[in-house]
Design an enzyme around this catalytic site. Structure first.
Site, PDB file in Angstrom:
ATOM      1  N   LYS A 241       0.802  -1.230   0.000  1.00 21.53           N
ATOM      2  CA  LYS A 241       0.000   0.000   0.000  1.00 21.53           C
ATOM      3  C   LYS A 241       0.839   1.288   0.000  1.00 21.53           C
ATOM      4  O   LYS A 241       0.387   2.310  -0.500  1.00 21.53           O
ATOM      5  CB  LYS A 241      -0.973   0.006   1.188  1.00 21.53           C
ATOM      6  CG  LYS A 241      -2.132  -0.959   0.991  1.00 21.53           C
ATOM      7  CD  LYS A 241      -3.287  -0.670   1.912  1.00 21.53           C
ATOM      8  CE  LYS A 241      -3.195  -1.416   3.205  1.00 21.53           C
ATOM      9  NZ  LYS A 241      -4.458  -1.327   3.976  1.00 21.53           N
TER      10      LYS A 241
ATOM     11  N   ASP B 290     -10.560   3.997   2.361  1.00 26.88           N
ATOM     12  CA  ASP B 290     -10.891   3.810   3.782  1.00 26.88           C
ATOM     13  C   ASP B 290     -11.491   5.091   4.377  1.00 26.88           C
ATOM     14  O   ASP B 290     -12.333   5.032   5.277  1.00 26.88           O
ATOM     15  CB  ASP B 290      -9.647   3.439   4.601  1.00 26.88           C
ATOM     16  CG  ASP B 290      -9.232   1.996   4.384  1.00 26.88           C
ATOM     17  OD1 ASP B 290     -10.079   1.189   3.942  1.00 26.88           O
ATOM     18  OD2 ASP B 290      -8.052   1.682   4.633  1.00 26.88           O
TER      19      ASP B 290
END
Ligand code: ATR
Length: 287
Positions: free
Chosen positions: A70, A107
């Site tokens: 990520k 998110d």
């Protein structure tokens, strides 16, 4: 059925076989009768650059990115959104028709839209966030952007201070407080805050008896307790908070809604959130 016109998306990680994302996204494609497929893309770290370039070459519309890639993926895309910058991680790549690739972090919106779905208004509220890792970054940014006053408590205080500084840099109009990770400080903070969010891994399966909240300490003026952990769906923290009379929310909704947001970015359609949630619940039940 996969045919010559199937559009592709997938998840880049190492490993990826335990991810719930393929069943969640494919359930949504199936439900809408869309000729798309979401495939697992196991990529070792030394192949990440090739893999990201490959998305473009192979005509993928995009991909999710998970552990351990990520952060490493950030310099491999053409641009990133403020959300990805705030979190310091990209979990979704979108490939435009001209081949340009951009990265974002869903998110942030996943957490925020789950708060909306549960009717939790954060503007002007004092919110205590436990933890200062990756999940905390998404949560703190989403809360502060929506107008909450955020306080961070973390076992390792230096990480809480670093997170507060980074967030102040991202949102200069907002102030961020830090409190110590002690029984006394958390008990006092409970009297000064109305919402508590756990972003630590404490209480996650298989350590289901653990709680990040000190034993025997009440929740004071806290009305809402949100735990980003989704396995178990009701953590020990949430059990205690529910017994105290708080409204409690587990992490399943955030998991589903971060996926739904990626799905929306790729397809330009409103995601079938309920269908995606049912697929994730079934996937979890099979474990
Ligand atoms: P994630 O990306 O899922 O947030 P992370 O970056 O590893 O994962 O962060 C984990 C968080 O859980 C951190 O805030 C960590 O605290 P430290 O910064 O002190 O490590 C917190 N955490 C993990 N185990 C903990 C424990 N036993 N007690 C308190 N906090 C804990």
């Amino acid at each position: 059925m996969i045919n010559g016109e199937t559009r592709l998306v997938g998840i880049i990680g190492w490993p990826v076989e335990h991810s719930l994302s393929p069943v969640m996204h494919n359930a949504a494609f199936h439900h809408r009768g869309m000729n798309w497929a979401y495939v697992p893309l196991p990529v070792p770290p030394d192949r990440l650059r090739d893999a990201v370039r490959g998305l473009r070459a192979l005509g993928f519309r995009g991909a999710n990115v998970t552990i351990p890639h990520k952060q490493a993926v950030i310099p491999l895309v053409d641009s990133i959104t403020p959300e990805a910058q705030a979190v310091g991680a990209v979990n979704t790549i979108v490939v435009e028709s001209d081949g340009r690739m951009w990265g974002t972090n869903t998110d942030v919106l996943g957490f925020w839209s789950d708060l909306q779905a549960h009717d939790v208004q954060v503007e002007g509220e004092r919110v205590l966030v436990l933890g200062a890792g990756g999940a905390a970054r998404a949560v703190v940014y989403a809360l502060a952007r929506a107008g909450a006053q955020v306080t961070i408590a973390n076992r390792t205080p230096a990480r809480a201070v670093a997170l507060a500084r980074h967030m102040h840099h991202m949102l200069p109009a907002r102030a961020f407080r830090v409190v110590e990770w002690t029984v006394q400080d958390l008990a006092r903070a409970a009297e000064e805050h109305t919402i508590l969010v756990n972003t630590t891994s404490v209480g996650m399966w298989p350590e289901v008896d653990a709680s990040p909240w000190p034993t025997g300490v009440g929740f004071g003026r806290i009305r809402v307790v949100y735990d980003v952990i989704y396995r178990p769906q009701e953590t020990r923290l949430l059990q205690h908070a529910r017994a105290w009379g708080c409204k409690t929310i587990g992490g399943l909704g955030m998991l589903v809604r971060q996926g739904a947001e990626a799905w929306r970015l790729w397809t330009d359609q409103v995601p079938p959130v309920q269908v995606m949630e049912e697929a994730v619940r079934r996937g979890l039940a099979e474990r």
